[in-house]
Design a protein around this motif. Structure first.
Motif, PDB file in Angstrom:
ATOM      1  N   ALA A   1       6.012   6.795   4.834  1.00 21.05           N
ATOM      2  CA  ALA A   1       5.701   6.168   3.810  1.00 21.05           C
ATOM      3  C   ALA A   1       5.616   4.407   4.114  1.00 21.05           C
ATOM      4  CB  ALA A   1       6.303   5.726   2.435  1.00 21.05           C
ATOM      5  N   LEU A   2       4.772   3.334   3.791  1.00 20.59           N
ATOM      6  CA  LEU A   2       5.163   2.382   4.762  1.00 20.59           C
ATOM      7  C   LEU A   2       5.782   1.313   4.046  1.00 20.59           C
ATOM      8  CD1 LEU A   2       2.453   0.605   5.893  1.00 20.59           C
ATOM      9  CD2 LEU A   2       1.410  -0.238   3.780  1.00 20.59           C
ATOM     10  N   VAL A   3       6.518   0.318   4.671  1.00 19.27           N
ATOM     11  CA  VAL A   3       7.975   0.014   4.610  1.00 19.27           C
ATOM     12  C   VAL A   3       7.954  -1.412   4.772  1.00 19.27           C
ATOM     13  CG1 VAL A   3      10.491  -0.672   3.856  1.00 19.27           C
ATOM     14  CG2 VAL A   3       9.032   2.226   4.008  1.00 19.27           C
ATOM     15  N   ASP A   4       7.752  -2.765   4.550  1.00 16.45           N
ATOM     16  CA  ASP A   4       7.750  -4.417   4.778  1.00 16.45           C
ATOM     17  C   ASP A   4       9.126  -4.023   4.827  1.00 16.45           C
ATOM     18  OD1 ASP A   4       9.354  -4.910   3.022  1.00 16.45           O
ATOM     19  OD2 ASP A   4       7.394  -6.295   1.765  1.00 16.45           O
ATOM     20  N   ASP A  32       6.045  -1.165  -4.727  1.00 16.37           N
ATOM     21  CA  ASP A  32       6.749  -2.036  -5.478  1.00 16.37           C
ATOM     22  C   ASP A  32       5.728  -3.531  -5.284  1.00 16.37           C
ATOM     23  OD1 ASP A  32       9.558  -1.289  -5.446  1.00 16.37           O
ATOM     24  OD2 ASP A  32       9.552  -1.061  -3.460  1.00 16.37           O
ATOM     25  N   LEU A  33       4.784  -3.765  -4.571  1.00 16.88           N
ATOM     26  CA  LEU A  33       3.993  -4.518  -4.024  1.00 16.88           C
ATOM     27  C   LEU A  33       3.257  -4.510  -3.940  1.00 16.88           C
ATOM     28  CD1 LEU A  33       6.252  -7.340  -2.109  1.00 16.88           C
ATOM     29  CD2 LEU A  33       5.774  -7.604  -5.012  1.00 16.88           C
ATOM     30  N   ASP A  60       4.870  -7.688   6.894  1.00 17.09           N
ATOM     31  CA  ASP A  60       4.332  -6.794   8.343  1.00 17.09           C
ATOM     32  C   ASP A  60       5.069  -5.594   8.001  1.00 17.09           C
ATOM     33  OD1 ASP A  60       4.822  -6.388  11.350  1.00 17.09           O
ATOM     34  OD2 ASP A  60       7.592  -7.010  11.278  1.00 17.09           O
ATOM     35  N   PRO A  61       4.595  -4.892   6.996  1.00 14.32           N
ATOM     36  CA  PRO A  61       4.943  -3.808   6.531  1.00 14.32           C
ATOM     37  C   PRO A  61       4.472  -2.484   7.430  1.00 14.32           C
ATOM     38  CG  PRO A  61       2.291  -4.412   5.593  1.00 14.32           C
ATOM     39  CD  PRO A  61       3.090  -5.375   5.713  1.00 14.32           C
ATOM     40  N   ARG A  62       5.014  -1.430   7.332  1.00 12.95           N
ATOM     41  CA  ARG A  62       5.407   0.148   8.382  1.00 12.95           C
ATOM     42  C   ARG A  62       4.922   1.182   8.455  1.00 12.95           C
ATOM     43  NH1 ARG A  62       5.664  -2.922  13.642  1.00 12.95           N
ATOM     44  NH2 ARG A  62       6.096  -5.041  13.805  1.00 12.95           N
ATOM     45  N   LEU A  63       4.849   2.025   8.784  1.00 14.87           N
ATOM     46  CA  LEU A  63       5.380   3.265   8.356  1.00 14.87           C
ATOM     47  C   LEU A  63       5.991   4.099   8.948  1.00 14.87           C
ATOM     48  CD1 LEU A  63       1.592   4.550   8.700  1.00 14.87           C
ATOM     49  CD2 LEU A  63       2.875   4.865   7.288  1.00 14.87           C
TER      50      LEU A  63
END
Length: 206
Positions: free
Chosen positions: A47-50, A58-59, A66-69
């Motif tokens: 999942a995409l997490v910043d 959340d947003l 700087d989101p990353r899988l």
């Protein structure tokens, strides 16, 4: 060409051209009724997490820093998922310890296919339907917060998303398929095990 029973494919969500969620799933069947998938607890997903640990729940994606899988483990429920052809939703039969627990109505765009799997855009709003067919909305606040944002939906499109949820709620209230008990006794192939993300899963964009 349809996917083959037992084949491991990727079910992916994207927002714009960016992937936000990638999950391996096992094909149960793929026919005129739709693509039926098995998602096993203990499997990997991403999942995409910043940088602050926030997700697309959340947003809005454009507000993530700087989101990353990011690799994670699917927990709690095994899921049997039906994606009917051309449908703006998928139906999830959720199982805990082998017993049916609830239906989860995931509102989303109709699936687009490639050789690796299927792509959808999540419509944010969902419906939870209990075994007694009582129901509740999920993520109404998130739908309201995303409406009007770039890359999401305007008020008219948000109304259509909610209307599709209301249509499925009526099916649940009347006990019509898929809320008629069909597949609540599903048992997977005993040889199937939790799945790992396959090589090449981690491209960030479509």
């Amino acid at each position: 060409m349809p996917f083959a029973p037992g084949q491991l494919i990727l079910r992916r969500y994207f927002r714009g051209e960016r992937y936000t969620f990638v999950q391996p799933a096992r094909v149960v069947r793929d026919d005129e009724a739709g693509l039926l998938l098995w998602l096993m607890a203990g499997s990997e997903f991403a999942a995409l997490v910043d940088a602050d640990g926030r997700t697309a729940h959340d947003l809005a994606v454009d507000d993530l820093r700087d989101p990353r899988l990011t690799r994670q483990t699917w927990r709690d429920h095994d899921v049997l998922m039906l994606m009917p052809p051309g449908a703006a939703y998928s139906i999830w039969w959720m199982f805990r310890d082998g017993e049916f627990a609830l239906w989860y109505v995931n509102l989303e765009t109709p699936a687009e296919r490639d050789d690796e799997g299927v792509d959808c855009t999540d419509h944010v709003l969902d419906v939870l339907v209990e075994p007694d067919r009582t129901w509740s909305w999920k993520d109404e606040d998130e739908l309201a917060a995303r409406t009007g944002r770039d890359g999401y939906f305007d008020a008219e499109a948000a109304g259509r998303i909610r209307a599709e949820g209301e249509r499925l709620i009526k099916l649940a209230e009347s006990g019509e398929f898929p809320f008629d008990g069909t597949l609540t006794d599903f048992r997977p192939d005993p040889a199937w095990r939790p799945a790992a993300l396959p090589p090449g899963w981690d491209r960030a964009h479509r």
